[in-house]
Design a protein around this motif. Sequence first.
Motif, PDB file in Angstrom:
ATOM      1  N   ASN A   1      31.722  37.548  39.437  1.00 50.98           N
ATOM      2  CA  ASN A   1      31.389  38.945  39.176  1.00 50.98           C
ATOM      3  C   ASN A   1      32.413  39.616  38.271  1.00 50.98           C
ATOM      4  OD1 ASN A   1      29.089  38.854  40.842  1.00 50.98           O
ATOM      5  ND2 ASN A   1      30.354  39.138  42.671  1.00 50.98           N
ATOM      6  N   ASN A   2      33.698  39.272  38.459  1.00 51.42           N
ATOM      7  CA  ASN A   2      34.761  39.903  37.678  1.00 51.42           C
ATOM      8  C   ASN A   2      35.154  39.001  36.513  1.00 51.42           C
ATOM      9  OD1 ASN A   2      34.895  42.070  39.510  1.00 51.42           O
ATOM     10  ND2 ASN A   2      36.161  40.856  40.892  1.00 51.42           N
ATOM     11  N   ARG A   3      34.308  38.961  35.521  1.00 55.18           N
ATOM     12  CA  ARG A   3      34.562  38.106  34.370  1.00 55.18           C
ATOM     13  C   ARG A   3      35.503  38.792  33.384  1.00 55.18           C
ATOM     14  NH1 ARG A   3      28.706  35.296  32.972  1.00 55.18           N
ATOM     15  NH2 ARG A   3      28.171  34.755  35.102  1.00 55.18           N
ATOM     16  N   VAL A   4      36.427  38.006  32.843  1.00 53.70           N
ATOM     17  CA  VAL A   4      37.343  38.531  31.845  1.00 53.70           C
ATOM     18  C   VAL A   4      36.585  38.682  30.532  1.00 53.70           C
ATOM     19  CG1 VAL A   4      39.451  38.090  30.543  1.00 53.70           C
ATOM     20  CG2 VAL A   4      39.315  37.485  32.967  1.00 53.70           C
ATOM     21  N   LYS A   5      36.700  39.832  29.937  1.00 54.16           N
ATOM     22  CA  LYS A   5      36.028  40.089  28.674  1.00 54.16           C
ATOM     23  C   LYS A   5      36.926  39.634  27.523  1.00 54.16           C
ATOM     24  CE  LYS A   5      32.402  42.162  30.465  1.00 54.16           C
ATOM     25  NZ  LYS A   5      31.046  41.612  30.359  1.00 54.16           N
ATOM     26  N   LEU A   6      36.641  38.452  26.988  1.00 53.31           N
ATOM     27  CA  LEU A   6      37.401  37.951  25.849  1.00 53.31           C
ATOM     28  C   LEU A   6      36.662  38.292  24.568  1.00 53.31           C
ATOM     29  CD1 LEU A   6      38.411  34.341  27.006  1.00 53.31           C
ATOM     30  CD2 LEU A   6      39.794  36.406  27.087  1.00 53.31           C
ATOM     31  N   ASN A   7      37.411  38.847  23.597  1.00 53.78           N
ATOM     32  CA  ASN A   7      36.766  39.033  22.306  1.00 53.78           C
ATOM     33  C   ASN A   7      36.752  37.697  21.568  1.00 53.78           C
ATOM     34  OD1 ASN A   7      39.258  38.654  20.883  1.00 53.78           O
ATOM     35  ND2 ASN A   7      39.792  40.790  21.330  1.00 53.78           N
ATOM     36  N   GLU A   8      36.084  37.664  20.437  1.00 52.75           N
ATOM     37  CA  GLU A   8      35.882  36.392  19.747  1.00 52.75           C
ATOM     38  C   GLU A   8      37.204  35.766  19.308  1.00 52.75           C
ATOM     39  OE1 GLU A   8      33.570  35.302  15.758  1.00 52.75           O
ATOM     40  OE2 GLU A   8      32.246  36.040  17.354  1.00 52.75           O
ATOM     41  N   THR A   9      38.142  36.589  18.866  1.00 51.03           N
ATOM     42  CA  THR A   9      39.442  36.066  18.436  1.00 51.03           C
ATOM     43  C   THR A   9      40.197  35.456  19.615  1.00 51.03           C
ATOM     44  OG1 THR A   9      39.584  37.711  16.661  1.00 51.03           O
ATOM     45  CG2 THR A   9      41.634  36.641  17.346  1.00 51.03           C
ATOM     46  N   GLU A  10      40.187  36.131  20.742  1.00 48.41           N
ATOM     47  CA  GLU A  10      40.864  35.615  21.937  1.00 48.41           C
ATOM     48  C   GLU A  10      40.213  34.323  22.421  1.00 48.41           C
ATOM     49  OE1 GLU A  10      42.349  39.844  23.928  1.00 48.41           O
ATOM     50  OE2 GLU A  10      40.336  39.062  24.322  1.00 48.41           O
ATOM     51  N   LEU A  11      38.885  34.275  22.348  1.00 46.53           N
ATOM     52  CA  LEU A  11      38.172  33.070  22.761  1.00 46.53           C
ATOM     53  C   LEU A  11      38.530  31.899  21.843  1.00 46.53           C
ATOM     54  CD1 LEU A  11      36.064  31.598  24.474  1.00 46.53           C
ATOM     55  CD2 LEU A  11      34.298  32.521  22.961  1.00 46.53           C
ATOM     56  N   ALA A  12      38.545  32.162  20.529  1.00 48.36           N
ATOM     57  CA  ALA A  12      38.892  31.115  19.577  1.00 48.36           C
ATOM     58  C   ALA A  12      40.315  30.628  19.797  1.00 48.36           C
ATOM     59  CB  ALA A  12      38.720  31.631  18.153  1.00 48.36           C
ATOM     60  N   MET A  13      41.225  31.542  20.082  1.00 46.84           N
ATOM     61  CA  MET A  13      42.602  31.170  20.357  1.00 46.84           C
ATOM     62  C   MET A  13      42.687  30.283  21.602  1.00 46.84           C
ATOM     63  SD  MET A  13      45.846  31.588  19.429  1.00 46.84           S
ATOM     64  CE  MET A  13      46.044  33.159  18.560  1.00 46.84           C
ATOM     65  N   THR A  14      41.919  30.608  22.630  1.00 42.65           N
ATOM     66  CA  THR A  14      41.926  29.834  23.870  1.00 42.65           C
ATOM     67  C   THR A  14      41.389  28.426  23.635  1.00 42.65           C
ATOM     68  OG1 THR A  14      41.581  31.876  25.128  1.00 42.65           O
ATOM     69  CG2 THR A  14      41.159  29.808  26.264  1.00 42.65           C
ATOM     70  N   VAL A  15      40.313  28.305  22.841  1.00 42.33           N
ATOM     71  CA  VAL A  15      39.769  26.987  22.517  1.00 42.33           C
ATOM     72  C   VAL A  15      40.780  26.187  21.695  1.00 42.33           C
ATOM     73  CG1 VAL A  15      37.936  25.753  21.302  1.00 42.33           C
ATOM     74  CG2 VAL A  15      37.388  27.786  22.645  1.00 42.33           C
ATOM     75  N   ALA A  16      41.484  26.862  20.795  1.00 37.06           N
ATOM     76  CA  ALA A  16      42.511  26.186  19.994  1.00 37.06           C
ATOM     77  C   ALA A  16      43.616  25.629  20.881  1.00 37.06           C
ATOM     78  CB  ALA A  16      43.084  27.155  18.958  1.00 37.06           C
ATOM     79  N   VAL A  17      43.993  26.376  21.907  1.00 34.81           N
ATOM     80  CA  VAL A  17      45.002  25.890  22.854  1.00 34.81           C
ATOM     81  C   VAL A  17      44.492  24.646  23.575  1.00 34.81           C
ATOM     82  CG1 VAL A  17      46.240  26.426  24.987  1.00 34.81           C
ATOM     83  CG2 VAL A  17      46.119  28.136  23.158  1.00 34.81           C
ATOM     84  N   PHE A  18      43.230  24.692  24.003  1.00 34.14           N
ATOM     85  CA  PHE A  18      42.638  23.521  24.669  1.00 34.14           C
ATOM     86  C   PHE A  18      42.697  22.300  23.754  1.00 34.14           C
ATOM     87  CE2 PHE A  18      39.017  20.715  25.277  1.00 34.14           C
ATOM     88  CZ  PHE A  18      39.096  20.406  26.625  1.00 34.14           C
TER      89      PHE A  18
END
Length: 253
Positions: free
Chosen positions: A165-182
């Motif tokens: 229910n409490n999902r973190v709202k990641l913007n596209e840049t933050e999401l891309a950064m997270t995938v890059a870390v992965f």
Amino acid sequence: MLVAHLFLTYFKVMPNRASQLAKEVFACLAGDRLVFLDLPTNKYLCLNAENSRIALQISSLPGIAQPSQPMTGMDSQSKGLLIMQALMNRRLITRAPGAEGIAGLCRPPRAAGREINLSQFAPARARLSHWRAFLIGAASASAKLRCWSMLKIVQSIRQRKGRANNRVKLNETELAMTVAVFNRLRPFYPRAYLCLYDSLALLEFLSRQGCYPLWVFGVKSDPFGAHCWVQWHDLVLNDAAARVHRYTPIMIV
């Protein structure tokens, strides 16, 4: 032929008994081939072009245009009924009063038109929390694929999304950064790259960041092939958009 005639008589007498997919069975039309995914057995079935056309006419799948050349003659109709009976014997379809054709066809996500440009995030640094989330997620994905059925894995992801229910709202840049870390951490986990494992590991990693994208399964025909990837709206997170365009979505988690 006698059996086919009996089935034909049954369909004429009871026209309201239409086809629908069995529970946890998915279907799509890839090119001119009708493809089924039987999740409980984790197996695909791809009909040839002629049998697909006949099956479509017999079952009247919603959302898929009927073949332009209708079946004619007892032989064609009998063959169609035998095909449907074979699908029922394999527990891919069932008969239900009032059903409007095969239900539960995959509704594709927004067309995958973009992919992440990871080059701009090359220097992304992994924090301790990233390492922890990656190692737990990678090990969890490996254990699930080794010990769980695909049905159980898919059901667990559905349930996790339902509880989040409490999902973190990641913007596209933050999401891309997270995938890059992965992607930067991925070489440290000793397992061969495979779309099924890497997509699940990415989903496990992102879920620990409060992000729950789509897990898309797709198929293609001539030759038959199956693939899966992770997608956020129209953004492909772990594949090239040009590659996934070759596949027709059959199941989305």
